[in-house]
Write a protein that holds these residues in place. Sequence first.
Motif, PDB file in Angstrom:
ATOM      1  N   TRP A   1     -15.593  44.180   0.218  1.00 62.04           N
ATOM      2  CA  TRP A   1     -14.821  42.979   0.540  1.00 62.04           C
ATOM      3  C   TRP A   1     -15.676  42.152   1.463  1.00 62.04           C
ATOM      4  CZ3 TRP A   1     -14.498  47.510   2.849  1.00 62.04           C
ATOM      5  CH2 TRP A   1     -14.389  47.555   4.231  1.00 62.04           C
ATOM      6  N   GLU A   2     -15.265  40.943   1.785  1.00 56.92           N
ATOM      7  CA  GLU A   2     -16.197  40.058   2.447  1.00 56.92           C
ATOM      8  C   GLU A   2     -16.393  40.375   3.910  1.00 56.92           C
ATOM      9  OE1 GLU A   2     -13.146  39.191   2.080  1.00 56.92           O
ATOM     10  OE2 GLU A   2     -12.525  37.711   3.537  1.00 56.92           O
ATOM     11  N   PHE A   3     -15.834  41.480   4.404  1.00 53.87           N
ATOM     12  CA  PHE A   3     -16.062  41.760   5.801  1.00 53.87           C
ATOM     13  C   PHE A   3     -16.279  43.234   6.088  1.00 53.87           C
ATOM     14  CE2 PHE A   3     -11.431  40.697   5.441  1.00 53.87           C
ATOM     15  CZ  PHE A   3     -10.996  41.974   5.256  1.00 53.87           C
ATOM     16  N   VAL A   4     -17.275  43.838   5.467  1.00 56.97           N
ATOM     17  CA  VAL A   4     -17.720  45.177   5.843  1.00 56.97           C
ATOM     18  C   VAL A   4     -19.137  45.051   6.374  1.00 56.97           C
ATOM     19  CG1 VAL A   4     -18.128  47.518   5.066  1.00 56.97           C
ATOM     20  CG2 VAL A   4     -16.340  46.178   4.022  1.00 56.97           C
ATOM     21  N   ASP A   5     -19.409  45.671   7.536  1.00 59.03           N
ATOM     22  CA  ASP A   5     -20.686  45.474   8.199  1.00 59.03           C
ATOM     23  C   ASP A   5     -21.789  46.338   7.600  1.00 59.03           C
ATOM     24  OD1 ASP A   5     -19.273  43.834   9.791  1.00 59.03           O
ATOM     25  OD2 ASP A   5     -19.144  45.202  11.486  1.00 59.03           O
ATOM     26  N   GLN A   6     -21.910  46.339   6.274  1.00 55.82           N
ATOM     27  CA  GLN A   6     -22.950  47.136   5.637  1.00 55.82           C
ATOM     28  C   GLN A   6     -24.040  46.265   5.020  1.00 55.82           C
ATOM     29  OE1 GLN A   6     -23.257  50.540   5.462  1.00 55.82           O
ATOM     30  NE2 GLN A   6     -21.597  50.622   6.929  1.00 55.82           N
ATOM     31  N   THR A   7     -23.757  44.996   4.800  1.00 56.74           N
ATOM     32  CA  THR A   7     -24.769  44.100   4.254  1.00 56.74           C
ATOM     33  C   THR A   7     -25.619  43.551   5.381  1.00 56.74           C
ATOM     34  OG1 THR A   7     -23.408  43.420   2.381  1.00 56.74           O
ATOM     35  CG2 THR A   7     -25.163  41.937   3.018  1.00 56.74           C
TER      36      THR A   7
ATOM     37  N   GLY B   1     -15.148  20.369  18.674  1.00 58.81           N
ATOM     38  CA  GLY B   1     -15.566  20.773  20.009  1.00 58.81           C
ATOM     39  C   GLY B   1     -14.996  22.112  20.441  1.00 58.81           C
ATOM     40  N   SER B   2     -14.169  22.729  19.570  1.00 61.39           N
ATOM     41  CA  SER B   2     -13.539  24.000  19.922  1.00 61.39           C
ATOM     42  C   SER B   2     -14.550  25.144  19.932  1.00 61.39           C
ATOM     43  CB  SER B   2     -12.424  24.345  18.930  1.00 61.39           C
ATOM     44  OG  SER B   2     -11.385  23.403  18.983  1.00 61.39           O
ATOM     45  N   PHE B   3     -14.472  25.979  20.946  1.00 51.32           N
ATOM     46  CA  PHE B   3     -15.200  27.252  21.004  1.00 51.32           C
ATOM     47  C   PHE B   3     -14.152  28.354  21.079  1.00 51.32           C
ATOM     48  CE2 PHE B   3     -19.358  25.753  21.078  1.00 51.32           C
ATOM     49  CZ  PHE B   3     -20.261  26.812  21.255  1.00 51.32           C
ATOM     50  N   SER B   4     -14.230  29.331  20.171  1.00 48.39           N
ATOM     51  CA  SER B   4     -13.219  30.370  20.076  1.00 48.39           C
ATOM     52  C   SER B   4     -13.849  31.748  20.176  1.00 48.39           C
ATOM     53  CB  SER B   4     -12.455  30.267  18.743  1.00 48.39           C
ATOM     54  OG  SER B   4     -11.913  28.975  18.578  1.00 48.39           O
ATOM     55  N   TYR B   5     -13.029  32.703  20.624  1.00 51.83           N
ATOM     56  CA  TYR B   5     -13.439  34.109  20.652  1.00 51.83           C
ATOM     57  C   TYR B   5     -12.366  34.923  19.944  1.00 51.83           C
ATOM     58  CZ  TYR B   5     -14.810  38.737  22.337  1.00 51.83           C
ATOM     59  OH  TYR B   5     -15.200  40.059  22.412  1.00 51.83           O
ATOM     60  N   ILE B   6     -12.758  35.630  18.882  1.00 58.05           N
ATOM     61  CA  ILE B   6     -11.834  36.468  18.121  1.00 58.05           C
ATOM     62  C   ILE B   6     -12.205  37.923  18.367  1.00 58.05           C
ATOM     63  CG2 ILE B   6     -10.985  37.090  15.834  1.00 58.05           C
ATOM     64  CD1 ILE B   6     -11.664  34.257  14.914  1.00 58.05           C
ATOM     65  N   SER B   7     -11.245  38.707  18.847  1.00 50.66           N
ATOM     66  CA  SER B   7     -11.508  40.115  19.119  1.00 50.66           C
ATOM     67  C   SER B   7     -10.721  40.997  18.161  1.00 50.66           C
ATOM     68  CB  SER B   7     -11.145  40.464  20.566  1.00 50.66           C
ATOM     69  OG  SER B   7      -9.776  40.233  20.821  1.00 50.66           O
ATOM     70  N   CYS B   8     -11.388  42.046  17.675  1.00 52.24           N
ATOM     71  CA  CYS B   8     -10.744  43.088  16.882  1.00 52.24           C
ATOM     72  C   CYS B   8     -11.679  44.292  16.851  1.00 52.24           C
ATOM     73  CB  CYS B   8     -10.411  42.599  15.464  1.00 52.24           C
ATOM     74  SG  CYS B   8     -11.836  42.169  14.460  1.00 52.24           S
ATOM     75  N   PRO B   9     -11.176  45.476  16.515  1.00 46.32           N
ATOM     76  CA  PRO B   9     -12.016  46.680  16.529  1.00 46.32           C
ATOM     77  C   PRO B   9     -13.125  46.625  15.475  1.00 46.32           C
ATOM     78  CG  PRO B   9      -9.685  47.238  16.524  1.00 46.32           C
ATOM     79  CD  PRO B   9      -9.775  45.770  16.228  1.00 46.32           C
ATOM     80  N   HIS B  10     -14.033  47.576  15.566  1.00 43.29           N
ATOM     81  CA  HIS B  10     -15.109  47.626  14.576  1.00 43.29           C
ATOM     82  C   HIS B  10     -14.519  47.965  13.205  1.00 43.29           C
ATOM     83  CE1 HIS B  10     -15.632  52.029  13.730  1.00 43.29           C
ATOM     84  NE2 HIS B  10     -14.948  52.133  14.851  1.00 43.29           N
ATOM     85  N   GLY B  11     -15.144  47.415  12.160  1.00 42.57           N
ATOM     86  CA  GLY B  11     -14.697  47.687  10.803  1.00 42.57           C
ATOM     87  C   GLY B  11     -13.644  46.741  10.274  1.00 42.57           C
TER      88      GLY B  11
ATOM     89  N   TYR C   1     -12.746  58.729   8.767  1.00 45.50           N
ATOM     90  CA  TYR C   1     -14.003  57.987   8.682  1.00 45.50           C
ATOM     91  C   TYR C   1     -14.226  57.068   9.870  1.00 45.50           C
ATOM     92  CZ  TYR C   1     -13.200  59.622   3.957  1.00 45.50           C
ATOM     93  OH  TYR C   1     -12.944  60.423   2.879  1.00 45.50           O
ATOM     94  N   TRP C   2     -13.175  56.432  10.336  1.00 45.56           N
ATOM     95  CA  TRP C   2     -13.305  55.449  11.397  1.00 45.56           C
ATOM     96  C   TRP C   2     -13.686  56.100  12.723  1.00 45.56           C
ATOM     97  CZ3 TRP C   2      -9.887  53.613  15.526  1.00 45.56           C
ATOM     98  CH2 TRP C   2     -10.215  52.325  15.972  1.00 45.56           C
ATOM     99  N   CYS C   3     -13.420  57.388  12.869  1.00 38.90           N
ATOM    100  CA  CYS C   3     -13.763  58.120  14.098  1.00 38.90           C
ATOM    101  C   CYS C   3     -15.265  58.364  14.205  1.00 38.90           C
ATOM    102  CB  CYS C   3     -13.063  59.474  14.129  1.00 38.90           C
ATOM    103  SG  CYS C   3     -11.277  59.391  14.027  1.00 38.90           S
ATOM    104  N   TYR C   4     -15.977  58.223  13.104  1.00 37.52           N
ATOM    105  CA  TYR C   4     -17.397  58.547  13.056  1.00 37.52           C
ATOM    106  C   TYR C   4     -18.208  57.696  14.034  1.00 37.52           C
ATOM    107  CZ  TYR C   4     -22.153  58.168  11.234  1.00 37.52           C
ATOM    108  OH  TYR C   4     -23.516  58.120  11.110  1.00 37.52           O
ATOM    109  N   GLY C   5     -19.142  58.317  14.713  1.00 38.15           N
ATOM    110  CA  GLY C   5     -20.012  57.582  15.633  1.00 38.15           C
ATOM    111  C   GLY C   5     -19.583  57.757  17.074  1.00 38.15           C
TER     112      GLY C   5
END
Length: 491
Positions: free
Chosen positions: A28-34, A66-76, A374-378
Amino acid sequence: MLKLSRSLTMFSSCILLLLLKPIFCIRWEFVDQTPVSEGFDSLFTKEWFFVDKSEMIGTFFSQPKGSFSYISCPHGFGKTQNLLMIKSFANVELDEDTCKRKALTMSRNYHTFKRLKIFKRSSVIEEHMSKYSVVHLHLNITFRNKPITAENFLQEMREKIRNTVLNDLMWLVKLMDKVIAKQVNVTGVYEFHGSEYSFLKKSLEGLLDEREIKYCLLSFAEIYHNFFKKPVIVLIDDYDYVAHESLTTNTNPIMYYKFINEMIEKVIPSDNNSIVSYGLLTGRTKIPLSIGGLDKKIIQYRFLNMHRFVKYYGFYEDEVQEVYKRYNLSQKEIQRARVLYEGYSLSNGFVKIYNPYSIVQYLEHRKTSPDNFYWCYGEQHMYISAFLKSSLFRQEVAILCDYQPVRYDSLGFYVPNALDTLLALRNTKYAMIGDSHLHLLFSYAFENGLLCYTKERNSYIIPNTEVRALLLIMNDLYQKNKSKSAKIQDT
């Protein structure tokens, strides 16, 4: 005392499996593998299933200029790939052989986004597609077992800046080389600046001094604006990475965030800087934003709150069902996935979002090891074991592991100097953690994906079996280390 469940015995095999086979069978368009250098369009060149979240682009550009934003969410949950999507959509596309802009309908990105939902928003396409220059800096700074010193920090920053040039600006370096060698004439087309050439060359050679590093975002913005005469978007990924590193190395990162936040401040639009139109930062926690007052200049969107971007980070129920259908899961497999990876309740207590990383890994490995976490890995959650020395914290964790809620006012909101306090609590010599500290500890745990809302106000619970397993694993590690320390003292 907490007890380990039977399914935790699969954890070590999970780690081995991930090391041996890290590539997903779906996408999907948001997995940090690419790799960042591949770009968003590379997702369509591989045989991966795609969940379309492209409507985020319209939401992003609906913000005031002119907007600067910060979006927070867990890894993955999709931070990196959403940045790549915005970058691909907004960036001017260049023919690197001629260094001329491609016509929109001839560009690769035009044909990529033509297949997605955002293409139905004709006004967004006309006003924003390929209308910007995009500065993209990835701050996943890792010290690779080196001490976190000022010089090592600057060296890591040099490496991140070098990567930005290699990924995004080598075409301009090559053009400038030709200008210097008098192989091409850019008079009337491009105003050549020797200072820009010097900055790019020093970036590639890793020779930037401290001031040049601090001004790097502004330098990139000015270089792009000088060439394209287009407004600039600044994207920063893994903004809070150094903060998490500090919790595993027990090093105070305050001085480094003063540096990073000052670097970001220089590109936030003001009367003196109008070339930057939008900015977006992503990370897991907002704790470092308060250092130097950057939090007062940036709009913050917190994990699981009902804000404009919430539906673009994670899978909604209908998207999960679509994925299950695509992969022909049996009802038994679907039920197993729900037990292990049940979604996170949003702040309204009703809508849920699912961890994409866990769902994808389950689909990949459900035939061979369906009970893995899987998400616990690392090591991204290892900080928890340091806080388990507090009996109060352990008591609350025990309540959570019994699937009972804990109650705190507004988790995820921090008082000034919260990072200093968190680091002090992490120090192994600091044995006393009182009631007043629990809000900070659970706020940090909440932002890192260990808790979610319930339907009751100021009530929080662990979302699923996978997170419960993580807490049990960390408690087991704490108990083993405690026992080992006691044996050493006895001898």
